[in-house]
Design an enzyme around this catalytic site. Structure first.
Site, PDB file in Angstrom:
ATOM      1  CE  LYS A   1      23.643   1.747  18.394  1.00  0.00           C
ATOM      2  NZ  LYS A   1      24.031   1.534  19.789  1.00  0.00           N
TER       3      LYS A   1
ATOM      4  CD  GLN B   1      22.220   0.770  22.915  1.00  0.00           C
ATOM      5  OE1 GLN B   1      22.549   0.403  21.794  1.00  0.00           O
ATOM      6  NE2 GLN B   1      22.431   2.004  23.342  1.00  0.00           N
TER       7      GLN B   1
ATOM      8  CG  ASP C   1      29.812  -0.022  20.712  1.00  0.00           C
ATOM      9  OD1 ASP C   1      29.567   0.793  19.794  1.00  0.00           O
ATOM     10  OD2 ASP C   1      28.944  -0.459  21.503  1.00  0.00           O
TER      11      ASP C   1
END
Ligand code: NAD
Length: 281
Positions: A51, A95, A118
């Site tokens: 990422k 994460q 997200d």
């Protein structure tokens, strides 16, 4: 049979995003994504590194918070609070999975919905269910973009989603419903998976089991999207689909790697640029 090439499409999307981020920078907005990684799980580290690299490639500043696995929930919430308040941060990503002593729902709910790139915050989940604009979870969002790019309109299709997680299956179901498909969602408790998949014009499988979808489960001409990421005995990355035997029956199919994975990253960058554009406005 045609391959749905997520790698090629994601490269094209990233080129467009780079232009957009340069335009934003000229207007004084430097797009920035903050990533929090708790602990040293090797898979999570790989995802976070990927990422970070992708951000750099399109001109998004990545702000990394790597903290040890014993970090308290309170400490993680404090980091999120400071990122929520920082006007120069457009996106916040924690994460997953988090260590067991940290309440994942509490952490997700602490992220400002405006920076929830997200798309996991209940606010954005609700907007997706209601068919309203918001941040859409990157993996199913990437699947929809990939289908769209190949001119595949799911309206009226019988779709079967295998896997019902908050990250993949449930948002996938909502996106397909919003696009006027008829959707069935199967999970580990489904009695006869094959009965459902054989009816489907479109199968999206995101489970995490090698060869879960075999050729006898797929009707001739179906579209198959493989979200799964597994490592086989030889250490190679493979999906959930028995690709060699399923592909000849399909009209379209995604490969693993090179299908949904790169699209997921491209959508994370898309959501971050979307957030930065809102800041500019
Ligand atoms: P998860 O463990 O949270 O959910 C798995 C789902 O599969 C559950 O709903 C479970 O009920 C269902 N399931 C398990 N066994 C089944 C069976 N035999 N038949 C039918 N359903 C079954 O996993 P997740 O986070 O949703 O991830 C699923 C897979 O997708 C994993 O391989 C993961 O690595 C991959 N993934 C890929 C991307 C990407 O970018 N390509 C992104 C996220 C997840």
């Amino acid at each position: 049979m045609e391959i749905l090439d997520g790698k090629a499409l994601s490269d094209k999307i990233k080129t467009d995003l780079k232009t957009q981020s340069e335009t934003l920078k000229k207007k004084g907005v430097v797009p920035a994504l903050a990533v929090i990684l708790v602990g040293d799980d090797p898979a999570s580290q790989t995802y976070v590194n990927t990422k970070e690299k992708a951000c750099n490639a399109v001109g998004i500043t990545s702000i990394m918070h790597r903290v040890c696995s014993s970090t308290s929930e309170e400490e993680v919430l404090k980091i999120i609070d400071s990122l929520n308040k920082n006007p120069e941060v457009d996106g916040i990503l924690v994460q997953l999975p988090l260590p067991k002593h940290i309440d994942t729902s509490k952490v997700i709910e602490a992220i400002s919905p405006d920076k929830d790139v997200d798309g996991f915050h209940p606010f954005n989940v609700g907007r997706l269910v209601a068919g309203m604009d918001g941040f859409v979870p990157c993996t199913p969002f990437g699947v929809m973009k990939l289908l769209e790019a190949y001119g595949i309109n799911v309206r009226g299709m019988d779709a079967c989603v295998i896997g019902a997680s908050n990250i993949v299956g449930k948002p996938m179901m909502n996106l397909l419903l919003n696009a006027s498909a008829t959707v069935e969602v199967c999970r580990s408790s489904t009695k006869n998976l094959k009965e459902h998949t054989l009816r489907a014009d479109l199968i999206v499988v995101g489970v995490g089991k090698i060869n879960l979808l075999t050729s006898d489960m797929v009707k001739e001409g179906a579209i198959v999207v493989d979200v799964g990421i597994n490592r086989n005995e030889e250490g190679k990355i493979v999906g959930d689909v028995d690709f060699a035997n399923v592909a000849p029956k399909c009209s379209y199919i995604t490969p693993v790697p090179g299908g949904v994975g790169p699209m997921t990253i491209a959508m994370l960058l898309t959501n971050t640029i979307k957030s930065a554009s809102r800041r500019q406005k």
